[in-house]
Design a protein around this motif. Structure first.
Motif, PDB file in Angstrom:
ATOM      1  N   GLY A 189      -9.027   1.420  -6.509  1.00  9.12           N
ATOM      2  CA  GLY A 189     -10.082   2.309  -5.789  1.00  9.12           C
ATOM      3  C   GLY A 189      -9.346   3.143  -4.723  1.00  9.12           C
ATOM      4  O   GLY A 189     -10.131   3.994  -3.953  1.00  9.12           O
ATOM      5  N   GLN A 190      -8.020   3.111  -4.985  1.00  6.08           N
ATOM      6  CA  GLN A 190      -7.352   3.948  -3.925  1.00  6.08           C
ATOM      7  C   GLN A 190      -7.006   5.588  -4.554  1.00  6.08           C
ATOM      8  O   GLN A 190      -6.751   5.506  -5.633  1.00  6.08           O
ATOM      9  N   HIS A 191      -6.968   6.521  -3.695  1.00  5.13           N
ATOM     10  CA  HIS A 191      -6.396   7.705  -4.091  1.00  5.13           C
ATOM     11  C   HIS A 191      -4.773   7.656  -3.476  1.00  5.13           C
ATOM     12  O   HIS A 191      -4.220   6.742  -3.324  1.00  5.13           O
ATOM     13  N   HIS A 192      -4.331   8.892  -3.461  1.00  7.87           N
ATOM     14  CA  HIS A 192      -2.750   9.307  -3.306  1.00  7.87           C
ATOM     15  C   HIS A 192      -2.500   8.557  -2.062  1.00  7.87           C
ATOM     16  O   HIS A 192      -1.387   7.903  -1.996  1.00  7.87           O
ATOM     17  N   ILE A 208      -3.104   5.520   0.434  1.00  6.89           N
ATOM     18  CA  ILE A 208      -3.530   4.141   0.461  1.00  6.89           C
ATOM     19  C   ILE A 208      -4.456   4.172   2.092  1.00  6.89           C
ATOM     20  O   ILE A 208      -3.667   4.388   2.977  1.00  6.89           O
ATOM     21  N   VAL A 209      -5.793   3.642   2.303  1.00 10.44           N
ATOM     22  CA  VAL A 209      -6.278   3.614   3.564  1.00 10.44           C
ATOM     23  C   VAL A 209      -6.889   2.327   3.834  1.00 10.44           C
ATOM     24  O   VAL A 209      -7.263   2.022   4.953  1.00 10.44           O
ATOM     25  N   VAL A 210      -7.094   1.344   2.753  1.00  8.31           N
ATOM     26  CA  VAL A 210      -7.521   0.156   3.007  1.00  8.31           C
ATOM     27  C   VAL A 210      -6.400  -0.889   3.677  1.00  8.31           C
ATOM     28  O   VAL A 210      -5.374  -0.941   3.185  1.00  8.31           O
ATOM     29  N   PRO A 211      -6.735  -1.355   4.850  1.00 10.46           N
ATOM     30  CA  PRO A 211      -6.047  -2.052   5.722  1.00 10.46           C
ATOM     31  C   PRO A 211      -5.167  -3.163   4.924  1.00 10.46           C
ATOM     32  O   PRO A 211      -3.833  -3.362   5.154  1.00 10.46           O
ATOM     33  N   SER A 212      -6.045  -4.000   4.226  1.00  9.37           N
ATOM     34  CA  SER A 212      -5.368  -5.174   3.459  1.00  9.37           C
ATOM     35  C   SER A 212      -4.398  -4.763   2.681  1.00  9.37           C
ATOM     36  O   SER A 212      -3.303  -5.439   2.155  1.00  9.37           O
ATOM     37  N   TYR A 213      -4.565  -3.477   2.090  1.00 13.06           N
ATOM     38  CA  TYR A 213      -3.555  -3.260   0.794  1.00 13.06           C
ATOM     39  C   TYR A 213      -2.386  -2.422   1.450  1.00 13.06           C
ATOM     40  O   TYR A 213      -1.115  -2.901   1.046  1.00 13.06           O
ATOM     41  N   LEU A 214      -2.624  -1.917   2.704  1.00  9.48           N
ATOM     42  CA  LEU A 214      -1.201  -1.242   3.594  1.00  9.48           C
ATOM     43  C   LEU A 214      -0.412  -2.506   3.827  1.00  9.48           C
ATOM     44  O   LEU A 214       0.654  -2.510   3.639  1.00  9.48           O
ATOM     45  N   GLU A 215      -1.100  -3.530   4.305  1.00 10.68           N
ATOM     46  CA  GLU A 215      -0.438  -4.789   4.585  1.00 10.68           C
ATOM     47  C   GLU A 215       0.275  -5.636   3.496  1.00 10.68           C
ATOM     48  O   GLU A 215       1.502  -5.698   3.503  1.00 10.68           O
ATOM     49  N   LEU A 261      -7.091   5.375  -8.502  1.00 17.68           N
ATOM     50  CA  LEU A 261      -7.631   6.775  -8.613  1.00 17.68           C
ATOM     51  C   LEU A 261      -6.974   7.909  -8.228  1.00 17.68           C
ATOM     52  O   LEU A 261      -7.301   9.144  -7.823  1.00 17.68           O
ATOM     53  N   ASP A 262      -5.499   7.717  -8.068  1.00 19.65           N
ATOM     54  CA  ASP A 262      -4.709   9.019  -7.722  1.00 19.65           C
ATOM     55  C   ASP A 262      -4.486  10.162  -8.842  1.00 19.65           C
ATOM     56  O   ASP A 262      -4.199   9.854  -9.613  1.00 19.65           O
TER      57      ASP A 262
END
Length: 664
Positions: free
Chosen positions: A634-637, A639-646, A604-605
């Motif tokens: 579902g992420q914007h510019h 990333i905030v979802v912890p599992s995606y960051l990992e 969604l960026d």
């Protein structure tokens, strides 16, 4: 076009280690970043005796980052968590002017968007005091502590009775914005909320946006920012206004500069002097300079209309605030690789610094008898709060657990590129042996006008713990070194800044610090863009990670949120084709790229859409270069979802490891 590989590397200076490793025996691993507590900017009580702030953390059970409100005495003591919601967030807390209440933003009931919440300053029940359709963006207290001014979007399509969203109808130049979405008729307007009645009244109207409201101490005016000249979507000409705090109240222009006065993205409202006679705000340059010109402080007299610069220096100021007696303005000042708290004489403009050294201040507040509290980080410490009363006095230690870790050392270094002084930071593995040359990852910052500073970077610590040297260079185009340095890449992205990155890599290889045959490069946003430019310029790097980047400006014009900025900087594609061709050279010369590259983007960026990563992935797949494409749903510019960051961190390690440490 392929840029020349001829680099000037003379007159190199290496600066000593500025931050030693924290005592401990654990190495910082991927899972450890979930433990980091994100401490926000502080807000002091009117008497300066209490500090309220928020703390964010990753909640792995719901795979989200959540935050709570905390309170700590200015004199020191144990911080207290005053909201304890497990799956919802509260943030941006502030004391009422009478000190009796705290208001903060939070997630409204029944998913009603961001709303205002109230609680007594000494504790008690939390009450939701707003119910604004679509949610609240920002707010400010009235001096009577009975009202609040806020902004919210008004207008736009509504879902029908069956819940089907309305068609998106666009008739304005700027039609999308990251995190907001398509700008289908909605405009940001000021509202005044009566706290007791929980009744909100809209006070501005029309086809223009209003931002960053600030109520005068005498209660007569609300300062705000808007654009009212020409097509607001096509220029950066924002101005400061004041208005009576009522529906269609009297309005008065305060700033007249035909350029940027308080860009809404700076999140720094105009600030009233204690006597309500003056305003201080941030101003930049003419529209054409967009974000390249340093932000300066301006003071405007409400009665006379006189506007003057305060302490004009060739560096950026941030979030100016008045002292209690109006004789001083406090502000953050961005210097080379550090941002410090400064005290500026409101008459003479003389500057003195209240903090010093290799630190990065992001927010602060001042109240009471000159009490100053700063949100501050350094190379080995995430953001915490400090009282600035001589030596920095730590008020919070939410990340004290890091004392058990053997963190990497950070060193400043300098070199020459094309005759220019370029600086950077280098992070060594915890078990660094100076007799060895190490594989290295060169991280490229976003912006483009930004810089790597002395702040805690968890990904750098992870890379270092895995045996990599991490290098962050601030090439031409970066902030912290003045206007001429920043605008060196104006309308010429990826040219001189790529040369600076390559010059730094060659310098460190010649010194025997990094292994020339095991160099990786990568970044996010403009860092992802610059990665594309670098690997299209030279084959020095053996692996790359390009996140949220692009390389075909002919394809992104009209697809991302920056059409205005494109036209101001490089014009339109149909009139300035050669300029677009120049800044699109990684895509148009993709057959020259030999570096295996991992591409990443957020679904969604609207800032840097996935189109840019998709095109470069497809190009490298076409030419037979090792590549992979990863999209985060579902992420914007950011990333905030912890599992995606990992996931992103692990994928980066795997990708670099495959090419820089094969067989290990």
């Amino acid at each position: 076009m392929l840029l020349s590989k001829k680099l000037v590397l003379a007159t190199v200076v290496l600066v000593g280690i500025v931050q030693t490793a924290i005592a401990g025996d654990q190495l910082f691993q991927v899972k450890d970043f979930h433990k980091i507590k994100d401490v926000s900017a502080p807000a002091l009580s009117p008497d300066g005796e209490k500090v309220v702030y928020s703390v964010g953390a990753n909640n792995l059970k719901i795979d989200a980052s959540t935050s709570d409100v905390w309170l700590v005495p200015y004199k020191g003591g144990k911080p207290e968590n005053i909201t304890k919601t497990k799956e919802k967030s509260e943030w941006d807390p502030r004391f009422s002017p009478d000190g009796r209440h705290i208001v903060f933003l939070g997630e409204g009931k029944d998913d009603s968007g961001t709303q205002l919440f109230l609680m007594k300053a000494d504790g008690g029940k939390v009450k939701q005091i707003s119910n604004v359709d679509g949610g609240i963006v920002e707010y400010g207290w009235a001096p009577d502590s009975k009202r609040i001014v806020f902004t919210a979007f008004v207008g736009g399509g509504k879902a029908n009775e069956a819940g089907t969203p309305a068609p998106v109808v666009i008739d304005r130049f700027q039609f999308k914005e990251d995190w907001v979405g398509y700008l289908a008729g909605g405009r940001r307007h000021l509202h005044v909320l009566d706290i007791e009645k929980k009744n909100a009244t809209q006070i501005t109207f029309g086809e223009q946006d209003h931002w960053l409201p600030s109520w005068s101490p005498d209660g007569k005016w609300i300062a705000y920012v808007t654009k009212d000249r020409g097509d607001a979507d096509r220029n950066m000409d924002s101005d400061v206004f004041i208005m009576a705090p009522e529906k269609d109240g009297e309005q008065k222009r305060i700033s007249t500069f035909k350029g940027t006065d308080v860009d809404p993205y700076w999140m720094s409202p105009p600030q009233w002097s204690p006597d309500s006679k003056k305003l201080v705000w941030l101003a930049s340059g003419e529209s054409k300079w967009i974000y390249y010109a340093p932000w300066q402080m301006m003071i405007g007299d409400i009665e006379t209309g006189e506007v003057r610069a305060l302490a004009h220096i060739d560096r950026c100021f941030y979030i100016p605030k008045w002292s209690k007696d109006g004789s001083v303005v406090y502000a953050l000042v961005e210097l080379d690789r550090s941002t410090l708290v400064a005290k500026i004489d409101a008459t003479t403009g003389d500057i003195s610094y209240l903090t010093e050294g290799d630190k990065f201040a992001l927010g602060f507040d001042v109240a009471g008898d000159g009490h100053v509290v700063v949100q501050q980080s350094d190379d080995n410490m995430p953001f915490e709060l400090f009282a600035v009363d001589g030596d920095d006095r730590e008020l919070t230690s939410h990340n004290a657990w890091l004392k058990d870790y053997h963190l990497a050392k950070t060193e400043k270094f300098e070199f020459k590129s094309d005759g220019h002084d370029i600086g950077g930071l280098i992070v060594y593995p915890p078990d660094y042996d100076k007799t060895k040359a190490y594989p290295a990852i060169f991280r490229l910052h976003g912006g483009p006008v930004y810089q790597f500073s002395h702040e805690f970077m968890y990904d750098w610590q992870i890379y270092a713990a895995q045996g990599y040297i991490v290098v962050g260079i601030n090439p031409r185009g970066s902030s912290g070194k003045g206007f001429e340095f920043s605008r060196a890449i104006y309308a010429d992205w990826g040219n001189v800044d790529s040369r600076d990155i390559l010059a730094g890599a060659n310098y460190l290889a010649e010194k025997g610090i990094v292994d020339r045959e095991r160099l990786g490069v990568g970044g996010w946003s403009y860092g992802g863009m610059l990665t594309n430019y670098v690997i299209a310029t030279d084959t020095l790097f053996k692996a790359a990670v390009s996140g949220a980047g692009t390389a075909n400006m002919l394809g992104t014009y009209g697809h991302d949120q920056y059409s205005r900025e494109y036209e101001l900087e490089i014009g339109t594609p149909w009139k300035n084709f050669e300029a677009y061709k120049r800044v699109s050279f990684p895509f148009l010369n993709a057959d020259r790229i030999k570096t295996p590259t991992l591409y990443q983007c957020s679904e969604l960026d609207f800032n840097v859409p996935c189109l840019g990563s998709e095109q470069m992935y497809q190009a490298l797949r076409s030419t037979g270069i090792d590549t992979r494409f990863v999209l985060y749903p579902g992420q914007h510019h950011g990333i905030v979802v912890p599992s995606y960051l990992e996931d992103r961190m692990n994928r980066n390690l795997d990708w670099y490891g495959s090419y820089l440490k094969p067989g290990e």
